[in-house]
Design a protein around this motif. Structure first.
Motif, PDB file in Angstrom:
ATOM      1  N   GLY A   1       0.813  -1.203   0.000  1.00  0.00           N
ATOM      2  CA  GLY A   1       0.000   0.000   0.000  1.00  0.00           C
ATOM      3  C   GLY A   1       0.848   1.255   0.000  1.00  0.00           C
TER       4      GLY A   1
ATOM      5  N   VAL B   1      -7.680   1.223   3.125  1.00  0.00           N
ATOM      6  CA  VAL B   1      -7.263   1.180   1.728  1.00  0.00           C
ATOM      7  C   VAL B   1      -5.809   1.612   1.580  1.00  0.00           C
ATOM      8  CG1 VAL B   1      -8.059   3.546   1.234  1.00  0.00           C
ATOM      9  CG2 VAL B   1      -7.900   1.865  -0.614  1.00  0.00           C
ATOM     10  N   CYS B   2      -5.361   2.496   2.453  1.00  0.00           N
ATOM     11  CA  CYS B   2      -3.981   2.978   2.380  1.00  0.00           C
ATOM     12  C   CYS B   2      -2.983   1.876   2.713  1.00  0.00           C
ATOM     13  CB  CYS B   2      -3.783   4.147   3.341  1.00  0.00           C
ATOM     14  SG  CYS B   2      -4.881   5.554   3.075  1.00  0.00           S
TER      15      CYS B   2
ATOM     16  N   VAL C   1      -3.453  -1.423   2.308  1.00  0.00           N
ATOM     17  CA  VAL C   1      -3.612  -2.642   1.514  1.00  0.00           C
ATOM     18  C   VAL C   1      -3.420  -2.382   0.025  1.00  0.00           C
ATOM     19  CG1 VAL C   1      -5.149  -4.523   0.886  1.00  0.00           C
ATOM     20  CG2 VAL C   1      -5.179  -3.624   3.227  1.00  0.00           C
ATOM     21  N   ASP C   2      -4.168  -1.425  -0.523  1.00  0.00           N
ATOM     22  CA  ASP C   2      -4.112  -1.164  -1.958  1.00  0.00           C
ATOM     23  C   ASP C   2      -2.814  -0.466  -2.341  1.00  0.00           C
ATOM     24  OD1 ASP C   2      -6.582  -2.247  -1.999  1.00  0.00           O
ATOM     25  OD2 ASP C   2      -7.632  -0.472  -2.753  1.00  0.00           O
TER      26      ASP C   2
ATOM     27  N   HIS D   1      -4.985   8.822  -0.924  1.00  0.00           N
ATOM     28  CA  HIS D   1      -6.354   8.315  -1.029  1.00  0.00           C
ATOM     29  C   HIS D   1      -7.383   9.266  -0.423  1.00  0.00           C
ATOM     30  CE1 HIS D   1      -5.597   4.378  -2.753  1.00  0.00           C
ATOM     31  NE2 HIS D   1      -4.641   4.153  -1.875  1.00  0.00           N
TER      32      HIS D   1
END
Length: 335
Positions: free
Chosen positions: A282, A295-296, A298-299, A317
């Motif tokens: 991430g 999300v920061c 993992v993605d 994000h």
């Protein structure tokens, strides 16, 4: 058209512990007559980017992407081609003068060599140019200093010799890696004025690598903020200081001493920069970011995206409205 344009530059160093991705997809550009500041903590890839541009990487390094100097591709160029460019069209002020100057050669010989390599110049003219270069950077008794060895000079004087060597051929692109390190405030102002002169006289493009945000505010037209081998924010200098858009930039600006009340501890960003051998998944700043979301962590980190304000862009994000609100609080402007 940009005089120096870097696109998706990736530089990896092989080590016994595994590959180190020192530069991971960096894109930068600077036009003639402009100054680009590159800021970030030690180990974020600033100097590795500079040495990649200069073609001065060790054999353990591999490089991909594109580096174009006035439209000419440098990635894949032969060593002979690069020798003709280095010092003449593009020059670099290195961060550590003691490691960059030859300890067994006199200062005068090293300065003259920098000019001699790029054209047939009479011996007397070489000496005159070397003396002029030393005088220009504020070294007293330059004729006598030509006979000195690096170890006979102070750290500040060695730094000025490095600057003289970089400027002696009036390059079109100057990469300055912490050029005012070890210099007192008065000499620092003189060196910055020299860089301004080069910019005015030959319309040079300057890439200024520094930790000093005060120098950035004074010298630069645009700023690129690097973290973990990547550019996380890019903006015109006024826009960056007024409306920073990345949490890492907020931390850097909040750390400025002038933004703290007297008697209070200086702000610090918690944690430590990531390992460039095993970076986190991430966003690379997520482990240190107080506003990180799932999300920061993992993605993959988002690419630089326009912020809607001129040429500014950031890789985050968080939505723009949230960033605007948090930026004022995190940098102390909203207090």
């Amino acid at each position: 058209m940009a005089l120096l344009e870097i696109q998706d530059l990736r530089t990896t160093f092989r080590t016994d512990e595994g590959p180190v991705h020192a530069v991971d997809g960096v894109s930068l550009s600077v036009e003639a007559g402009r100054v680009l500041g590159v800021v970030g903590e030690s180990g974020c890839g600033k100097s590795a980017t500079a040495t990649s541009v200069m073609g001065l990487l060790p054999r353990t390094a591999t490089m991909s992407g594109s580096i174009r100097l006035d439209g000419r591709e440098l990635v894949g160029a032969s060593e002979r081609e690069l020798r003709g460019i280095r010092g003449a069209e593009i020059a670099m002020i290195f961060q550590d003068p003691m490691a960059s100057l030859n300890p067994v050669m006199r200062i005068g010989w090293q300065l003259e060599e920098a000019a001699r390599l790029h054209g047939r110049v009479p011996r007397a003219e070489l000496r005159a140019r070397a003396i002029e270069a030393l005088a220009t950077v504020g070294i007293p008794s330059p004729e006598e200093r030509l006979r000195a060895y690096p170890h006979e000079l102070s750290g500040g004087m060695r730094q000025r010799v490095m600057i003289a060597m970089a400027l002696i051929n009036r390059p079109r692109v100057l990469i300055a890696d912490e050029p005012t390190t070890a210099l007192d405030v008065t000499t620092q102002a003189q060196i910055l004025e020299l860089m301004r002169d080069l910019r005015r006289e030959v319309d040079a493009a300057i890439v200024l690598i520094t930790h000093d945000l005060g120098v950035v505010a004074e010298m630069c037209d645009e700023v690129a903020v690097m973290y973990g081998g990547r550019v996380v924010e890019r903006a015109p200098v006024d826009e960056l200081f007024a409306r920073p858009q990345h949490p890492y930039t907020w931390g850097l600006l909040a750390s400025l001493p002038g933004r703290n009340l007297a008697g209070e501890r200086l702000h610090q960003i918690p944690g430590a920069p990531p390992s460039l051998r095993t970076p986190p998944p991430g966003c690379r700043f997520a482990p240190r970011c107080g506003h990180a979301m799932d999300v920061c962590r993992v993605d993959p980190a988002p690419a630089l995206a326009p912020t809607g304000r001129g040429d500014a862009a950031a890789a985050c994000h968080l939505d723009l409205a949230t960033r605007d609100r948090l930026a004022a609080l995190e940098t102390g402007e909203g207090a």
